[in-house]
Design a protein around this motif. Structure first.
Motif, short mmCIF file in Angstrom:
data_model
loop_
_atom_site.label_atom_id
_atom_site.label_comp_id
_atom_site.label_asym_id
_atom_site.label_seq_id
_atom_site.Cartn_x
_atom_site.Cartn_y
_atom_site.Cartn_z
N VAL A 1 -6.81 -4.59 2.33
CA VAL A 1 -5.37 -3.67 3.09
C VAL A 1 -6.01 -2.11 4.44
O VAL A 1 -5.39 -2.80 5.50
N LEU A 2 -6.55 -1.79 3.52
CA LEU A 2 -6.96 -0.27 4.05
C LEU A 2 -7.82 -0.67 5.33
O LEU A 2 -7.48 -0.50 5.98
N SER A 3 -8.88 -1.76 4.67
CA SER A 3 -9.33 -2.46 5.87
C SER A 3 -9.55 -2.88 6.89
O SER A 3 -9.62 -2.77 7.43
N ALA A 4 -8.60 -3.86 6.41
CA ALA A 4 -7.36 -5.00 7.36
C ALA A 4 -7.36 -4.12 8.60
O ALA A 4 -7.18 -4.64 9.91
N TYR A 5 -6.33 -3.14 8.55
CA TYR A 5 -4.68 -3.02 9.48
C TYR A 5 -5.68 -1.38 9.66
O TYR A 5 -5.09 -0.61 10.75
N LEU B 1 1.20 -1.60 0.03
CA LEU B 1 -0.13 0.10 0.19
C LEU B 1 0.82 1.36 -0.33
O LEU B 1 0.31 2.42 -0.74
N ILE B 2 2.12 0.66 1.08
CA ILE B 2 2.78 2.06 0.76
C ILE B 2 3.63 2.02 -0.86
O ILE B 2 3.81 3.48 -1.15
N GLY C 1 2.31 15.91 -4.79
CA GLY C 1 1.97 15.99 -3.65
C GLY C 1 1.44 14.41 -3.13
O GLY C 1 0.86 13.38 -3.91
N THR C 2 0.55 14.53 -2.09
CA THR C 2 -0.13 13.23 -1.50
C THR C 2 -1.37 12.75 -2.09
O THR C 2 -1.99 13.95 -2.68
N PRO C 3 -1.42 11.48 -2.35
CA PRO C 3 -2.27 11.12 -3.95
C PRO C 3 -3.46 10.94 -3.35
O PRO C 3 -3.57 11.03 -2.12
N LEU C 4 -5.21 11.47 -3.34
CA LEU C 4 -6.07 10.73 -3.18
C LEU C 4 -6.06 9.36 -2.75
O LEU C 4 -5.71 8.68 -3.71
N ALA C 5 -7.03 9.05 -1.86
CA ALA C 5 -7.09 7.58 -0.90
C ALA C 5 -7.91 7.37 -3.15
O ALA C 5 -7.23 5.90 -2.84
N ARG C 6 -8.95 7.50 -4.06
CA ARG C 6 -9.19 6.67 -4.70
C ARG C 6 -8.14 6.27 -6.27
O ARG C 6 -8.30 5.76 -6.93
N LYS C 7 -6.84 7.29 -5.76
CA LYS C 7 -6.25 7.09 -7.43
C LYS C 7 -5.57 5.97 -6.98
O LYS C 7 -4.77 5.48 -7.63
N VAL C 8 -4.92 5.60 -5.20
CA VAL C 8 -4.32 4.28 -4.99
C VAL C 8 -4.99 3.25 -4.87
O VAL C 8 -4.08 1.80 -4.62
N LEU C 9 -6.23 3.17 -4.01
CA LEU C 9 -6.81 1.98 -3.57
C LEU C 9 -7.62 1.13 -4.35
O LEU C 9 -8.64 1.53 -4.92
N LYS D 1 -8.53 -2.62 -6.18
CA LYS D 1 -9.53 -3.82 -5.62
C LYS D 1 -8.23 -4.69 -4.95
O LYS D 1 -8.96 -5.40 -3.57
N ALA D 2 -7.06 -4.70 -5.31
CA ALA D 2 -5.85 -5.67 -4.16
C ALA D 2 -5.66 -4.11 -3.21
O ALA D 2 -5.12 -5.99 -2.56
N LEU D 3 -6.08 -3.61 -3.25
CA LEU D 3 -5.59 -2.69 -1.99
C LEU D 3 -5.82 -2.24 -1.18
O LEU D 3 -5.97 -2.13 0.12
N GLN D 4 -7.19 -2.39 -1.56
CA GLN D 4 -9.09 -2.10 -0.54
C GLN D 4 -8.86 -2.42 0.41
O GLN D 4 -9.15 -1.87 1.22
#
Length: 728
Positions: A268-272, A242-243, A253-261, A263-266
């Motif tokens: 990870v954010l939910s889990a931890y 994820l990092i 700059g820091t990207p928006l969440a929807r640009k990073v997340l 299906k494979a990384l969603q």
């Protein structure tokens, strides 16, 4: 990457170094309970106990299975409730989560199955699929994002070998290299027990017993590892992914969440991080991106479906002519009338219900059964006893039948939402729009009829309460419950029915001198007393209708439109933009088909949104679908079904069954042709779902099938409008 030194250090660290960095900066404590929970579940599973239970839901309902993490302590249960509640994750901004999900939960129980049922373990695990509603319990969400990914990696040597592979050697070597690398990340060094699984290491030379022993040896090896270290290192690797994705998108700059997340990384954010993007950014010491807004609540749905009733009030309030208000309403709705599509259909449904009730109330012994009054499925050519085809055309008023045909004759197909195609069975779609109330009251009345008039009933009166449990629950949840005294009264009345009398399939009387010979086959029984049951059901149905029908119909349209508005707002919250027409159709097709004749643009207007496009209307179906299906069956060379099925195991019967199925699917063929603007190819049609033995193969059968459909269209005068086949 230099602008975010801590995030960069975490992204490039080895798993052990990653965990030390967390500990040295005081970050490890936030994951301590979570790592311990995962370690405990892992220990329990490897010891041969099942950490998860899956209970299949009520048959006929979707996504209502139950998944429970059965090995958690009270403290761990509290942690799961806090971290993995769907509503709490969405309030933290995790709008990417879907309400319903299919989970391959068997991998969590695979170690236990291997310990106790080593010869059948893979089959048992494969069958444990939970179709769940994530809002029902947090255990399912925790299993999806936290536990299943770990077990997928740990069990990969076993599951990949069980699945087999026909891929080239180089690709298989790459797959096993990835599995070995993931094991190393978790601190699991290769041993002779694990090496035997690797491509080229001798697995194929093991007999079945040797393979079972190898699987158990691998479990023993995993048991000797420190489960807390495995859990922590696995978490480190997932957070690192994820990092790394975040840093890759951080050039400006820091990207928006929807640009990073992705299906494979969603997960990870939910889990931890409990689905909280801002909490994750705080963890990696990155400021929120410019324009980042975490939506903690979706807008309340605003539905525009009842404007005509308020036209006079609005006109009086604004001091303008009521006709002007009606014209504005019509323009807003995109139609020629100020009466909304929903209002039109609710009015027809009320009238339909009144006639439906009257038909059932006057039903008496000696009449034709009412099976077929409500069309509950597509027409199929069948042999023997069944619903009377289009019975509603004989028993309902012609004007009502015509309105149903007109208001429910179009649908949108999610694959091709730009076109409104013909609905072959408008009365089925209308009954589906009415929903569970029609299915319940019609079904109960039919049960009473067949209990008394024979030949058989799908359930006795004493089993009605259980048989219709799902219907009763849905009606109660809608706030329109059935009075349970109905079942008590029916069971009491059953005692007073007449003695059972045989029902014959046919009966012939012949005189041989003075002797009368009666011949026939007993196929069931009948009992006098239907009128008593009919009156009990009629009284309860009319009482329910008087009290709840208006409220129930409002619930039907309001709940479906509100759900579409919710899904639309959720999509926008997760993606920062409106869905495309096709994306919208994926969650809006049911409401559009029920209340707008398949018109997605009309549905957009009803929820207060501007449609990105309009749909064209195409209708190639000549006349009633039932007649078209029969004609295609005849064109395929199908013989009278009742006669053929007297010998159901014969090759001729099998051939006619295949043709009957294809004939029933011919209306789907037409729908796809309407949507595509050309005849579909066999893949678009779904030819693999059909058998072609009757034509000695799929290629010859497909050509004959297309010719049969075109022949029927030409005979009915619709062939000139039919699009041609695609060029080869």
């Amino acid at each position: 990457m230099g602008e975010h030194p801590f995030a960069s250090a975490l992204a490039t660290a080895e798993p052990g170094q990653f965990l030390r960095l967390e500990r040295d900066t005081g970050r490890s404590s936030r994951f301590a309970e979570l790592d311990q929970l995962v370690a405990n579940v892992l220990s329990i599973a490897l010891a041969g106990h099942r950490p998860v239970s899956v209970v299949t839901g009520v048959q006929g309902s979707s996504n209502n299975d139950t998944l429970a993490l059965s090995s958690l302590s009270r403290e761990e249960q509290g942690l799961v409730r806090e971290m993995y509640s769907l509503s709490k994750q969405q309030k933290r901004g995790a709008w990417y989560l879907t309400e319903q999900m299919s989970l391959k939960a068997g991998v969590l129980n695979l170690p236990a199955h291997l310990r106790h049922y080593p010869w059948h373990a893979m089959t048992l695990a494969t069958n444990e699929v939970a179709r769940v509603h994530l809002g029902a319990a947090p255990d399912a969400l925790a299993a999806w994002c936290l536990l299943i990914p770990l077990f997928d990696d740990l069990m990969a040597p076993i599951t990949v070998r069980a699945a087999g592979s026909s891929k080239p050697g180089a690709e298989q070597e790459e797959t096993w290299g990835q599995i070995t690398a993931r094991y190393a990340t978790m601190g699991l060094a290769p041993t002779p027990q694990s090496r035997v699984f690797v491509y080229g290491a001798g697995w194929s030379r093991l007999d079945r017993g040797g393979q079972v022993r190898a699987r158990l040896a691998l479990l023993d090896e995993l048991t000797r590892a420190d489960p807390l270290q495995v859990a922590a290192r696995f978490r480190a690797a997932r957070i690192q992914a994820l990092i790394s994705a975040t840093l890759k998108k951080s050039r400006s700059g820091t990207p928006l969440a929807r640009k990073v997340l992705t299906k494979a990384l969603q997960p990870v954010l939910s889990a931890y991080f409990g689905g909280d993007w801002l909490s994750y950014l705080d963890y990696v010491e990155m400021p929120p991106g410019s324009g980042e807004e975490i939506v903690t609540a979706l807008p309340e749905a605003k539905l525009f479906v009842g404007g005509s009733a308020k036209a006079e009030a609005v006109a009086a309030q604004q001091g303008i002519d009521v006709s002007d208000v009606q014209a504005m309403l019509a323009a807003f709705l995109g139609q020629g009338s100020s009466v909304s599509p929903v209002e039109q259909r609710v009015d027809v449904l009320r009238r339909w219900w009144s006639q439906f009730d009257a038909v059932h109330a006057r039903q008496a012994p000696g009449m034709h059964p009412l099976w077929g009054l409500v069309e509950d499925g597509p027409y199929a050519i069948r042999a023997g006893f069944g619903p009377t085809r289009q019975l509603y055309r004989w028993l309902l008023s012609p004007d009502l039948v015509e309105e149903v045909d007109r208001l429910w004759d179009g649908v949108t197909l999610p694959r091709w939402p730009e076109t409104i195609v013909s609905e072959p069975y408008p009365h089925r779609l209308m009954a589906e729009t009415v929903g569970v109330a029609a299915a319940f009251w019609h079904g109960v009345a039919l049960t009473a009829w067949f209990v008394c008039e024979g030949p058989t009933s799908r359930t006795p009166l004493s089993g009605l309460r259980s048989y219709y449990r799902r219907h009763l629950n849905e009606l109660a949840q809608a706030g329109t419950p059935i009075h349970l005294g109905l079942f008590d009264e029916l069971e009491h009345a059953e005692r007073y029915l007449g003695e059972p009398q045989p029902v014959y399939s046919h009966q012939q009387n012949a005189n041989a001198g003075r002797t009368s010979i009666s011949m026939g086959v007993i196929i069931g029984e009948r009992r006098a007393g239907f009128e008593r049951l009919r009156d009990i059901i009629t009284g309860h149905r009319q009482g329910w209708s008087h009290r709840y029908l208006a409220e129930y119909l409002e619930h039907r349209w309001k709940s479906e439109l509100t759900e579409v508005s919710y899904e639309l707002n959720k999509f926008v919250a997760a993606n920062g933009k409106l869905p495309t027409y096709k994306q919208f159709a994926r969650f809006a097709d049911t409401a559009a088909n029920h209340w707008f004749n398949g018109d997605l643009a009309g549905l957009y207007a009803a929820i207060g949104e501007r449609a990105p496009a309009t749909s064209r209307r195409v209708d190639l179906l000549p006349g009633a679908a039932h007649d078209f299906v029969d004609a295609v069956y005849a064109a395929l060379g199908g013989l009278p079904f009742d006669e053929v099925m007297k010998n159901p195991g014969s090759p001729l019967a099998n051939s006619c069954r295949q043709k009957a199925r294809l004939a029933a699917a011919s209306v789907t063929y037409l729908q796809i042709a309407e949507a595509l603007g050309r005849a579909p190819d066999i893949k678009e049609f779904g030819g693999d779902r059909h058998e072609w033995d009757w034509a000695d193969g799929r290629e010859r059968g497909w050509s004959a099938y297309q010719q049969a459909i075109e022949q029927v269209l030409m005979r009915n005068g619709a062939g000139s409008n039919f699009p041609g086949r695609p060029h080869r």
